[in-house]
Design an enzyme around this catalytic site. Sequence first.
Site, PDB file in Angstrom:
ATOM      1  N   GLU A  49       0.797  -1.229   0.000  1.00 11.45           N
ATOM      2  CA  GLU A  49       0.000   0.000   0.000  1.00 11.45           C
ATOM      3  C   GLU A  49       0.831   1.281   0.000  1.00 11.45           C
ATOM      4  OE1 GLU A  49      -4.151  -0.437   1.427  1.00 11.45           O
ATOM      5  OE2 GLU A  49      -3.107  -1.056   3.264  1.00 11.45           O
ATOM      6  N   HIS A 101      -0.561   5.320   7.941  1.00  9.82           N
ATOM      7  CA  HIS A 101      -1.703   4.488   7.550  1.00  9.82           C
ATOM      8  C   HIS A 101      -1.910   3.417   8.622  1.00  9.82           C
ATOM      9  CE1 HIS A 101      -4.594   1.965   5.645  1.00  9.82           C
ATOM     10  NE2 HIS A 101      -3.738   0.982   5.423  1.00  9.82           N
ATOM     11  N   HIS A 122      -4.838   0.476  10.653  1.00  8.19           N
ATOM     12  CA  HIS A 122      -6.063  -0.322  10.623  1.00  8.19           C
ATOM     13  C   HIS A 122      -6.798  -0.246  11.959  1.00  8.19           C
ATOM     14  CE1 HIS A 122      -4.092  -3.287   7.511  1.00  8.19           C
ATOM     15  NE2 HIS A 122      -4.292  -2.088   7.021  1.00  8.19           N
ATOM     16  N   HIS A 172     -11.432  -0.728   6.286  1.00 13.28           N
ATOM     17  CA  HIS A 172      -9.986  -0.921   6.107  1.00 13.28           C
ATOM     18  C   HIS A 172      -9.180  -0.201   7.188  1.00 13.28           C
ATOM     19  CE1 HIS A 172      -6.394  -0.720   3.066  1.00 13.28           C
ATOM     20  NE2 HIS A 172      -6.000  -0.833   4.298  1.00 13.28           N
TER      21      HIS A 172
END
Lengths: 293, 293, 293, 293
Positions: free
Chosen positions: D135, D154, D156, D224
Site C-alpha cells: 500500500e 496508515h 487499521h 480498512h
Amino acid sequence: MDEKYGNALHGGGSNMLGLRIGVLVAVCAALCAAIVLPAARPAPQASPQGQASLAPAALANDPKLIEDLVYANRILYQQDVLDGFGHVSVRSDKDPSHFLMSRSMAPALVTSNDIMEYDRDGEPVDARGRNSYVERYIHAAIYRVRPDVKAIVHSHSPDIIPYSVTGTTLRPVYHVSAFLRLGAPIFDTQEGFGDTDMLIRDNKLGDALAKVLGNSGVALIRGHGFVAVANSIPIVVYRAIYTQTNARVQAEGMKLGTIKYLTPGEAEKAQAIVEATVGRPWELWKSQVGKIQ
Amino acid sequence: MDEKYGNALHGGGSNMLGLRIGVLVAVCAALCAAIVLPAARPAPQASPQGQASLAPAALANDPKLIEDLVYANRILYQQDVLDGFGHVSVRSDKDPSHFLMSRSMAPALVTSNDIMEYDRDGEPVDARGRNSYVERYIHAAIYRVRPDVKAIVHSHSPDIIPYSVTGTTLRPVYHVSAFLRLGAPIFDTQEGFGDTDMLIRDNKLGDALAKVLGNSGVALIRGHGFVAVANSIPIVVYRAIYTQTNARVQAEGMKLGTIKYLTPGEAEKAQAIVEATVGRPWELWKSQVGKIQ
Amino acid sequence: MDEKYGNALHGGGSNMLGLRIGVLVAVCAALCAAIVLPAARPAPQASPQGQASLAPAALANDPKLIEDLVYANRILYQQDVLDGFGHVSVRSDKDPSHFLMSRSMAPALVTSNDIMEYDRDGEPVDARGRNSYVERYIHAAIYRVRPDVKAIVHSHSPDIIPYSVTGTTLRPVYHVSAFLRLGAPIFDTQEGFGDTDMLIRDNKLGDALAKVLGNSGVALIRGHGFVAVANSIPIVVYRAIYTQTNARVQAEGMKLGTIKYLTPGEAEKAQAIVEATVGRPWELWKSQVGKIQ
Amino acid sequence: MDEKYGNALHGGGSNMLGLRIGVLVAVCAALCAAIVLPAARPAPQASPQGQASLAPAALANDPKLIEDLVYANRILYQQDVLDGFGHVSVRSDKDPSHFLMSRSMAPALVTSNDIMEYDRDGEPVDARGRNSYVERYIHAAIYRVRPDVKAIVHSHSPDIIPYSVTGTTLRPVYHVSAFLRLGAPIFDTQEGFGDTDMLIRDNKLGDALAKVLGNSGVALIRGHGFVAVANSIPIVVYRAIYTQTNARVQAEGMKLGTIKYLTPGEAEKAQAIVEATVGRPWELWKSQVGKIQ
C-alpha cells in the site's frame, strides 16, 4: 593483539580466572536477555507433569509442526484468545487421520514435551498417564469431515459469547477478518441434546458441531465459545485472533449505525491477499512470545 | 584496609576472591531472576507493619491454607478483582467458628505474616496492635449462617456496580459462570438501615447481608460491590473472577440482543464440571503471581 | 586450577582487580535493582532541563510536601489520569498565597528538581529560564478563592470528556466516589468568552472556572477535561482517580437501566469514612511507582 | 593504591584481563540498561533481512529525519495505533518528489537499516531484493497532490473502523483532536472500483483516496482503516494517536447524549496551540520507547 593475549593467558591463573569471570558474567547477561524477550502478559512458570519417554519430535515428520503448535498456544494466550481454558491442535503429518495437541493444561504453559497424539476418534495414542482435554472431540470430529482443515482452535473468548447467546451473526466488518465470509454459524447443544454441561465431551456432540460448522472457517458454540479452523497453524491462529477483533469492532459499529459489511466479492479477494501475507503478523507474534524454555 | 585487603588476597585470597565474585554475580543473577517471575501489573513493595510473634503456621493445622489465602489475595489483585480495597478470608481448620484474614492492608501486599485470626463475631483473637478490616463482619456473618462456606471474597469491582445500582440480575451467560444459577441477590443498606456510610461495619449489617445472600454463591451490595462465597479458596477466587467476567459479557450481550441464558439444567451440570476442574486455572493464576517474598 | 589462580593473584594487581570487579558487578546489580522497582506502564527517561540552583527542599518547610507532589505526578500518570498533559499542584506551606507545581513537562518524568514556586497570580517566583504550564491559572484562581483547598489536579481524561460535552452530571454511583456529592459542575469557555483555544490561559478564565467550581470537589471543563480539588495531596489524587472510575461505572450503569445513586445522607457519611482511610490506597499507589530516581 | 595499580598494569596480562572484564561487565550493564528503557508492550525481536549497502544516513540530508521515522514506527506500535500492519512515511529532504518508508515488515521491529527510498510513483529507488509495502501508493499519491504534507500514517485501528463502515463523521470532541476540524472524509473503494481486495495497491486507487482526502488531516477508508497526514513526523504521529482517542470519546459521548463539538473558531485556535506544543508528548513517547537497537 593475539600475542599480548597469549602473554596474558600464559600468566597462568588469569587464564582460568578470566574464563570463569567471563562465564559468570555471560550467565548474568543471558538472564538479562531472557528478560528482554518475554511478553508483558504475566509470564507463568511451566510445571512439567508426566515425562514423555518418546521424544516429541517423533510425533511429527516435520519438527517445525510441533514448534509452531507450541507457539500457537503461547501466542493465543498472549493475544487474549485463550486463558486457562481452550486449546489448539494440528493434523498429524505422519498419519492424516491423527492429530496433535497438548495434554490437558493451561495453553500459557505448553512446551513441546506436552504434545500428545490422538487418533481419529480423539483418543490418545500413547497416554502414559497424561490427562487429555475433555473437549478433544471438537478437534477429532472436525478433522474427520474436513480434509482441508489442518489446524483448529477452541476458545472461550468473552468477546464472542454475546454473539453466541443472542443469535447475532459475525460478519466481516473489515478486510482483516474477511474469512468470516465463509460463515460463522452458531451451534446450540440444547438442540438435539437438551440440557448438557455445555462441553463437547464425546463424538456425537463433536459430529453435531462439525455439521453446523459445515464449510465455514468459524463456528460459535452457544454459551460456551467458538472454534476456528484453517489449513495451517499460522492461519488458524490469525483467524482466532481476528474473529475476536471483528467481534469488538462489529459490536461498536452496530451501536454507531448501520454497518456496510464487506461484499462477497470484496471479502473473497481480501481474504486471499490477507492470508497470503500471514507470515508478517505470525513472525511478530512469535517474536513477542520470545524464546520458549 | 588496603593492607588487610592485600593480606587476605595474599593468603589464599583466591579462595575469598572467587567466593566474593561468585556471591556478587549470584546476587545480580538473583535480582535478574526476581524480574522474570513477577507479573505485568505494577509490582508493589511490601511494607511490613506489626510483627506477629506467633508464627502464622500456628494459625492453621494445614499450612497450605495460609499459603492459598495469601495467593488468593495476590491473584485477585492481579486479576483486577481487588484493588486497594476488598479482602478474602478462609474458615479456620482449627476452630470452624473462627476465620482467617489479612490485617487491614492492600491485598496486593499481603504475606503470610499478615494473616490474623477472627472469632465468630469477627473480632481479632490476638490483635497485638494490628488493624483489622472494618468490613470483617461480612465474613463473620456469612460464616455463622452458612456452614458449607469455607472461603469468602469481598470486592468493589467496577464491572459489578452497574448491576447493583440498577437492580439488574447477574445470570449465567456461559458455562464458566454457571454458579450464578444459585442466584445473585442485591443487598441494599437503605432498606432497614436508611442512610449509612455503605460499609458493612457491624454484625447487624452483616446478618442482613447474609440473609439476602441466602444460599447463593454471590450477592451484590448496592453502590458498594459484591461478595462471593464457596467451599474452598480456589473456587471462591474462581467465582469472584468469573462473576466479573460474566458481568462484562452479559452487559455486552444485552446491547446486542436478547440473551439466551443457561437453563437451570445446563447450569447445574456445567457448574459441577467446571468447578471440578478449578485446579487448572488456579495453578495458572498462582504461576502468574510467581514466588511471593 | 587453584595454583594458577593463586599465581595470578600473587601478581599484586589482584588487589585492584578484586576491587574493580566488585564495583563493576555491583553497578550491574544496582541496574538490575533499578528494574525490579519501577512500574509496568512504560517507564520514560527523565530529561533534566534547567538546573535549579535553589535546592527544592527550600521551596517547602516540609520536604514531604515536595516528595508527595512528585509522587502525585507519577501516580496520576501510572493510573492513566494524566498522560503527556495535565498537572498537579500543592499550596505552599511557607506562604499560603503561593503554590508549588512542576515546570512545564510530562508528569511521568517529574522529579523534585522540577518543582517551581508560583505566586498568587500564577506567575513563577524564580523562573530562571524554566517554562511554566500555560494553564497554571487554573490552580492560581482556585487557590485564591478556596482557602480550604490545598491541592489541585487538572486532567484531560477521555472518560470525563463525554460528560463535559453532553452536559451529563457526574454523580456518586458508589461509595468510593461519594465526594461527587459536592457537585461536578461544567464550565464552558464559550459562555462569557466565545471562541477560545479552550485553554485556561489567564486569570480571567481561571476566575470564571473557579466561580463555576464553587464549593465542589470536581469541575468539568467542556471539551477539555476536569479539575479535582482537595485539602491534601493524597485526597486530591484519590478524587482524580475515582472521578474517572465513577465516570466509567456511571456510563455503564446508564446503559443497563436507571441508576439509584447514593443519597445525600449516604454520600456524606461514605465520603467521610473513605477519605479518612485514603492512606491505604495512597501507600499502594506509591509502592507501585516505586523508587523515583 | 596508584602504585599497585601501576604494578597491575605493568603485569601485562592483568591489563588485558582488566580490559576484558570491563568490557564483559559493561555488556551486562548495557543489557540491564536495555531492560530499564523499553516499554510494557511485548518487546519483539528485530529480524534483519536484506542488508542495505548504502548507509541509511545517505537517504536523507538530516539524519534526524531517519531517526524520527524509526521512532514514529515504534511509538505508533506502542500506542496501539499500528499492530502487525500499517506504516508511516516521511517526504525526502533530498528530493521532495521522493519519500522514505520502511521495507515491508512489522512497524514494531523497524530500525534505520530498514528504511528505503521511493520515487514519486511509489516505486523503490534501490530495492536490492527488499520487499515494499503493497500500500505504498497511499503515500505516493498523497505526496503528489499535497505539497504541504511531509509525513503520512496508515493504520487499521479497530476504533476507527466502526466510523468507516457506518458513514459516521469523526469530529473534534475536545481540544487535543481539534485538527479533525479539517475534516475526516470516508473513501470507499466500492465507489469507482467495485469489488476489490480493499487494499490501495496502485496509483489509481491512491489518487482516488487522495482526492477524497482533499485538504483534510485525516481520511477514513471504509472497512480498512485510516490515513493521517501532517507537515512533520511528530504532528502526524500525534494526529494518528488522537484520531483514535477521539473516536473512542466520541462514541462514548454519543451514547450519553448530544455532543457539543468544538466550534470552527474554537477548533482553529485549539489546533494551533496544541500542535505548537507537540514536542512535549513527542519527547514522552520517545522516552517510553527508549533506546532502539
